[in-house]
Design a protein around this motif. Sequence first.
Motif, PDB file in Angstrom:
ATOM      1  N   ASN A  98      90.347  63.077 -58.712  1.00  0.00           N
ATOM      2  CA  ASN A  98      91.045  64.467 -57.478  1.00  0.00           C
ATOM      3  C   ASN A  98      92.730  63.818 -57.931  1.00  0.00           C
ATOM      4  O   ASN A  98      93.096  63.557 -57.437  1.00  0.00           O
ATOM      5  N   ILE A  99      93.660  64.448 -58.420  1.00  0.00           N
ATOM      6  CA  ILE A  99      95.334  64.955 -57.919  1.00  0.00           C
ATOM      7  C   ILE A  99      95.669  66.219 -57.073  1.00  0.00           C
ATOM      8  O   ILE A  99      95.237  67.227 -57.104  1.00  0.00           O
ATOM      9  N   MET A 100      96.280  65.474 -56.150  1.00  0.00           N
ATOM     10  CA  MET A 100      96.676  66.449 -54.824  1.00  0.00           C
ATOM     11  C   MET A 100      98.297  66.585 -55.400  1.00  0.00           C
ATOM     12  O   MET A 100      98.879  65.528 -56.115  1.00  0.00           O
ATOM     13  N   MET A 101      99.379  67.942 -56.014  1.00  0.00           N
ATOM     14  CA  MET A 101     100.082  68.018 -56.123  1.00  0.00           C
ATOM     15  C   MET A 101     101.120  68.460 -54.377  1.00  0.00           C
ATOM     16  O   MET A 101     100.243  69.631 -54.660  1.00  0.00           O
ATOM     17  N   ILE A 102     102.295  67.732 -54.384  1.00  0.00           N
ATOM     18  CA  ILE A 102     102.719  68.593 -53.486  1.00  0.00           C
ATOM     19  C   ILE A 102     104.496  68.733 -53.827  1.00  0.00           C
ATOM     20  O   ILE A 102     104.424  68.705 -54.470  1.00  0.00           O
ATOM     21  N   GLY A 103     105.505  69.907 -53.259  1.00  0.00           N
ATOM     22  CA  GLY A 103     106.389  69.907 -53.456  1.00  0.00           C
ATOM     23  C   GLY A 103     107.168  71.043 -52.776  1.00  0.00           C
ATOM     24  O   GLY A 103     106.937  72.202 -51.919  1.00  0.00           O
ATOM     25  N   ASP A 104     108.378  71.127 -53.237  1.00  0.00           N
ATOM     26  CA  ASP A 104     109.586  72.129 -52.260  1.00  0.00           C
ATOM     27  C   ASP A 104     108.945  73.941 -53.062  1.00  0.00           C
ATOM     28  O   ASP A 104     108.387  73.722 -54.081  1.00  0.00           O
TER      29      ASP A 104
ATOM     30  N   ASP B 203      83.490  68.237 -49.762  1.00  0.00           N
ATOM     31  CA  ASP B 203      82.379  67.782 -50.208  1.00  0.00           C
ATOM     32  C   ASP B 203      82.006  68.335 -51.349  1.00  0.00           C
ATOM     33  O   ASP B 203      80.951  67.792 -52.169  1.00  0.00           O
ATOM     34  N   VAL B 204      82.503  69.655 -51.752  1.00  0.00           N
ATOM     35  CA  VAL B 204      82.310  70.651 -53.262  1.00  0.00           C
ATOM     36  C   VAL B 204      83.488  69.361 -54.165  1.00  0.00           C
ATOM     37  O   VAL B 204      82.047  69.426 -55.551  1.00  0.00           O
ATOM     38  N   CYS B 205      84.204  69.209 -53.788  1.00  0.00           N
ATOM     39  CA  CYS B 205      85.345  67.990 -55.293  1.00  0.00           C
ATOM     40  C   CYS B 205      84.221  67.234 -55.523  1.00  0.00           C
ATOM     41  O   CYS B 205      83.859  66.487 -56.746  1.00  0.00           O
ATOM     42  N   VAL B 206      83.528  66.381 -54.284  1.00  0.00           N
ATOM     43  CA  VAL B 206      82.793  64.907 -54.727  1.00  0.00           C
ATOM     44  C   VAL B 206      82.017  65.220 -55.731  1.00  0.00           C
ATOM     45  O   VAL B 206      81.058  64.430 -56.221  1.00  0.00           O
ATOM     46  N   LYS B 207      81.011  66.446 -54.761  1.00  0.00           N
ATOM     47  CA  LYS B 207      79.926  66.986 -55.152  1.00  0.00           C
ATOM     48  C   LYS B 207      79.789  67.344 -56.713  1.00  0.00           C
ATOM     49  O   LYS B 207      79.515  66.655 -58.159  1.00  0.00           O
ATOM     50  N   ASN B 208      80.992  67.792 -57.510  1.00  0.00           N
ATOM     51  CA  ASN B 208      81.389  68.236 -58.591  1.00  0.00           C
ATOM     52  C   ASN B 208      81.823  66.901 -59.245  1.00  0.00           C
ATOM     53  O   ASN B 208      81.690  67.048 -60.641  1.00  0.00           O
ATOM     54  N   ASN B 209      82.775  66.286 -58.970  1.00  0.00           N
ATOM     55  CA  ASN B 209      83.178  64.779 -59.186  1.00  0.00           C
ATOM     56  C   ASN B 209      82.104  64.018 -59.839  1.00  0.00           C
ATOM     57  O   ASN B 209      81.773  63.459 -60.995  1.00  0.00           O
ATOM     58  N   LYS B 210      81.066  64.001 -59.231  1.00  0.00           N
ATOM     59  CA  LYS B 210      79.748  63.101 -59.390  1.00  0.00           C
ATOM     60  C   LYS B 210      79.150  64.026 -60.746  1.00  0.00           C
ATOM     61  O   LYS B 210      77.409  63.452 -60.908  1.00  0.00           O
ATOM     62  N   GLY B 211      78.449  65.513 -60.696  1.00  0.00           N
ATOM     63  CA  GLY B 211      78.671  66.405 -62.124  1.00  0.00           C
ATOM     64  C   GLY B 211      77.796  66.382 -61.745  1.00  0.00           C
ATOM     65  O   GLY B 211      76.555  67.271 -62.033  1.00  0.00           O
TER      66      GLY B 211
END
Length: 274
Positions: free
Chosen positions: A70-76, A181-189
């Motif tokens: 999981n990659i979070m990107m923030i910025g101006d 939870d949704v991200c982790v669930k799909n991280n785990k396949g």
Amino acid sequence: MQNVNVIKRKGRPSKKNVQNATYVPSIIDFSKVVKLNNLNIDPKMMVTMKTGLKIDNLISHEGGIPASTNIMMIGDPGVGKTTVLLDVLAAAQNKGSKCLFISGEMGKKQMFKYTQRFPQFGNIQTLFMQDYLEYNTKDVIEQVLNMGYDLVLIDSAAEIIDGVRDDNNWDRKMAESWLVDVCVKNNKGENKSQSYTSFMLIQQVTKAGVFAGSNKLKHLVDAMGEMRRESEREGSGTYVNFTKNRNGLVDNKMYYELSNNKIVYGSIVVNEEV
């Protein structure tokens, strides 16, 4: 008899009260505590998605986006977050990854203009949240992700969280927990195709330019990136920099330049102090 005022103090209860409580501790099975050498990891979870772009070497030491990451990107505002990450998504797709763009902010007209400027975006499978306003945001996201993807770009996490809050009458904390939870669930396949999905999440910043979100969101991500524009005195350049990265470089700038129909990536400037 003299009256005595009894002051009730707040805080942790006394040991006597704790000992007299009816709480019964759970019996915990610790069979899942294992030696690291004995971890059973699916080889598909160790795959690194290549894009062929210079940013590969900034994202990970292997050169690309690791599966189940999981990659979070923030910025101006206006610095090119969506443009650069769509370019990463399109490049990964051209290398064989199954990709999805979830647009919570831009509609079809804006994206059509994007494809005129950057034709490589035209083949990206895109879900426009504006097309599903009659449905619960939670159901839309869960069901589309259950189809199974290698790499998903969400723009933005804040829009999805707000939609889930409104549709379910949840507070922000509950909606953020759902997204984690949704991200982790799909991280785990745990989807139909058993794909170990990686996510790139664009997140808004405060007026001060810092991350707008809870620590739970921060802990979800393996990498926290910033896209910034330098001051005129520094050269007015735009760059990507990871302040947290479990898989690759930290505090090393990769400069890029957006033109009318082209993205030019420069070299990675290594911070010798890291």
